[in-house]
Write a protein that holds these residues in place. Structure first.
Motif, PDB file in Angstrom:
ATOM      1  N   TYR A 293      -6.271  -0.815   3.245  1.00 40.34           N
ATOM      2  CA  TYR A 293      -6.665  -1.524   4.454  1.00 40.34           C
ATOM      3  C   TYR A 293      -7.373  -2.785   3.990  1.00 40.34           C
ATOM      4  N   ALA A 294      -6.791  -3.940   4.265  1.00 38.22           N
ATOM      5  CA  ALA A 294      -7.333  -5.198   3.770  1.00 38.22           C
ATOM      6  C   ALA A 294      -7.467  -6.206   4.900  1.00 38.22           C
ATOM      7  N   SER A 295      -8.526  -6.983   4.808  1.00 43.02           N
ATOM      8  CA  SER A 295      -8.777  -8.056   5.753  1.00 43.02           C
ATOM      9  C   SER A 295      -8.342  -9.368   5.133  1.00 43.02           C
ATOM     10  N   LEU A 296      -7.688 -10.202   5.903  1.00 45.57           N
ATOM     11  CA  LEU A 296      -7.252 -11.507   5.406  1.00 45.57           C
ATOM     12  C   LEU A 296      -8.397 -12.498   5.276  1.00 45.57           C
ATOM     13  N   THR A 297      -9.591 -12.139   5.761  1.00 44.10           N
ATOM     14  CA  THR A 297     -10.753 -13.015   5.650  1.00 44.10           C
ATOM     15  C   THR A 297     -11.830 -12.441   4.729  1.00 44.10           C
ATOM     16  N   CYS A 298     -11.541 -11.360   4.044  1.00 45.54           N
ATOM     17  CA  CYS A 298     -12.519 -10.678   3.195  1.00 45.54           C
ATOM     18  C   CYS A 298     -12.436 -11.185   1.755  1.00 45.54           C
ATOM     19  N   PRO A 299     -13.538 -11.664   1.178  1.00 44.70           N
ATOM     20  CA  PRO A 299     -13.496 -12.141  -0.200  1.00 44.70           C
ATOM     21  C   PRO A 299     -13.205 -11.029  -1.214  1.00 44.70           C
ATOM     22  N   ALA A 300     -13.673  -9.827  -0.978  1.00 46.44           N
ATOM     23  CA  ALA A 300     -13.393  -8.714  -1.894  1.00 46.44           C
ATOM     24  C   ALA A 300     -11.904  -8.362  -1.861  1.00 46.44           C
TER      25      ALA A 300
ATOM     26  N   GLN B 124      -5.805 -11.059  -5.966  1.00 42.21           N
ATOM     27  CA  GLN B 124      -5.600 -11.999  -7.065  1.00 42.21           C
ATOM     28  C   GLN B 124      -5.692 -11.339  -8.432  1.00 42.21           C
ATOM     29  N   ASN B 125      -6.542 -10.327  -8.579  1.00 40.29           N
ATOM     30  CA  ASN B 125      -6.836  -9.787  -9.907  1.00 40.29           C
ATOM     31  C   ASN B 125      -6.302  -8.393 -10.191  1.00 40.29           C
ATOM     32  N   GLY B 126      -5.926  -7.637  -9.167  1.00 40.97           N
ATOM     33  CA  GLY B 126      -5.538  -6.262  -9.420  1.00 40.97           C
ATOM     34  C   GLY B 126      -4.221  -5.813  -8.835  1.00 40.97           C
ATOM     35  N   ALA B 127      -3.791  -6.455  -7.793  1.00 37.36           N
ATOM     36  CA  ALA B 127      -2.593  -5.993  -7.079  1.00 37.36           C
ATOM     37  C   ALA B 127      -1.336  -6.054  -7.939  1.00 37.36           C
ATOM     38  N   ASP B 128      -1.170  -7.108  -8.703  1.00 33.72           N
ATOM     39  CA  ASP B 128       0.047  -7.235  -9.522  1.00 33.72           C
ATOM     40  C   ASP B 128       0.139  -6.116 -10.558  1.00 33.72           C
ATOM     41  N   GLN B 129      -0.971  -5.810 -11.210  1.00 27.73           N
ATOM     42  CA  GLN B 129      -0.963  -4.736 -12.209  1.00 27.73           C
ATOM     43  C   GLN B 129      -0.694  -3.384 -11.553  1.00 27.73           C
ATOM     44  N   LEU B 130      -1.292  -3.145 -10.398  1.00 25.75           N
ATOM     45  CA  LEU B 130      -1.032  -1.911  -9.659  1.00 25.75           C
ATOM     46  C   LEU B 130       0.457  -1.780  -9.345  1.00 25.75           C
ATOM     47  N   LYS B 131       1.042  -2.852  -8.861  1.00 26.45           N
ATOM     48  CA  LYS B 131       2.459  -2.823  -8.500  1.00 26.45           C
ATOM     49  C   LYS B 131       3.358  -2.642  -9.728  1.00 26.45           C
ATOM     50  N   GLU B 132       3.035  -3.339 -10.814  1.00 25.91           N
ATOM     51  CA  GLU B 132       3.864  -3.243 -12.020  1.00 25.91           C
ATOM     52  C   GLU B 132       3.746  -1.876 -12.697  1.00 25.91           C
ATOM     53  N   ASP B 133       2.518  -1.379 -12.861  1.00 31.27           N
ATOM     54  CA  ASP B 133       2.279  -0.150 -13.624  1.00 31.27           C
ATOM     55  C   ASP B 133       2.539   1.133 -12.837  1.00 31.27           C
ATOM     56  N   TYR B 134       2.377   1.081 -11.533  1.00 32.94           N
ATOM     57  CA  TYR B 134       2.457   2.316 -10.753  1.00 32.94           C
ATOM     58  C   TYR B 134       3.532   2.316  -9.670  1.00 32.94           C
ATOM     59  N   VAL B 135       3.588   1.251  -8.888  1.00 32.88           N
ATOM     60  CA  VAL B 135       4.562   1.214  -7.790  1.00 32.88           C
ATOM     61  C   VAL B 135       5.982   1.049  -8.329  1.00 32.88           C
ATOM     62  N   ALA B 136       6.171   0.099  -9.213  1.00 35.04           N
ATOM     63  CA  ALA B 136       7.508  -0.162  -9.753  1.00 35.04           C
ATOM     64  C   ALA B 136       8.060   1.011 -10.560  1.00 35.04           C
ATOM     65  N   THR B 137       7.168   1.839 -11.098  1.00 35.25           N
ATOM     66  CA  THR B 137       7.611   2.989 -11.892  1.00 35.25           C
ATOM     67  C   THR B 137       7.849   4.223 -11.037  1.00 35.25           C
ATOM     68  N   GLY B 138       7.544   4.131  -9.740  1.00 27.85           N
ATOM     69  CA  GLY B 138       7.770   5.260  -8.849  1.00 27.85           C
ATOM     70  C   GLY B 138       6.655   6.281  -8.833  1.00 27.85           C
ATOM     71  N   LYS B 139       5.536   5.970  -9.488  1.00 31.33           N
ATOM     72  CA  LYS B 139       4.404   6.901  -9.507  1.00 31.33           C
ATOM     73  C   LYS B 139       3.598   6.848  -8.210  1.00 31.33           C
ATOM     74  N   VAL B 140       3.547   5.668  -7.598  1.00 31.54           N
ATOM     75  CA  VAL B 140       2.711   5.452  -6.415  1.00 31.54           C
ATOM     76  C   VAL B 140       3.510   4.731  -5.339  1.00 31.54           C
ATOM     77  N   SER B 141       3.363   5.191  -4.115  1.00 29.75           N
ATOM     78  CA  SER B 141       3.884   4.500  -2.940  1.00 29.75           C
ATOM     79  C   SER B 141       2.730   3.692  -2.358  1.00 29.75           C
ATOM     80  N   TYR B 142       2.927   2.400  -2.152  1.00 29.99           N
ATOM     81  CA  TYR B 142       1.851   1.492  -1.738  1.00 29.99           C
ATOM     82  C   TYR B 142       2.173   0.893  -0.379  1.00 29.99           C
ATOM     83  N   GLU B 143       1.205   0.985   0.518  1.00 29.14           N
ATOM     84  CA  GLU B 143       1.365   0.404   1.858  1.00 29.14           C
ATOM     85  C   GLU B 143       0.122  -0.413   2.181  1.00 29.14           C
TER      86      GLU B 143
END
Length: 71
Positions: A10-17, A23-42
């Motif tokens: 659950y993310a806010s488009l106006t939240c700095p966190a 910017q810093n974590g989503a790409d790694q999450l997607k590459e290491d876990y989502v793309a490998t089929g370990k995690v479904s991300y919504e």
């Protein structure tokens, strides 16, 4: 969607966190876990006020290919 682990963000488009994670974590999450089929991300919108609501409507109601660049 068939991954054994379901992750819902659950993310806010106006939240700095939320922006820092995008910017810093989503790409790694997607590459290491989502793309490998370990995690479904919504990603779901977290609405904190009228600005969030309008921004969420703008990105969700646009063309699908523009959603992630705008969010």
């Amino acid at each position: 969607p068939d991954a054994p682990i379901k992750l819902i963000e659950y993310a806010s488009l106006t939240c700095p966190a939320c922006a820092a994670f995008a910017q810093n974590g989503a790409d790694q999450l997607k590459e290491d876990y989502v793309a490998t089929g370990k995690v479904s991300y919504e990603l779901r919108n977290q609405i904190h006020g009228p600005h969030d609501l309008i921004l969420a409507q703008m990105v969700r109601c646009g063309a699908p290919e523009t959603y992630h660049p705008l969010s």
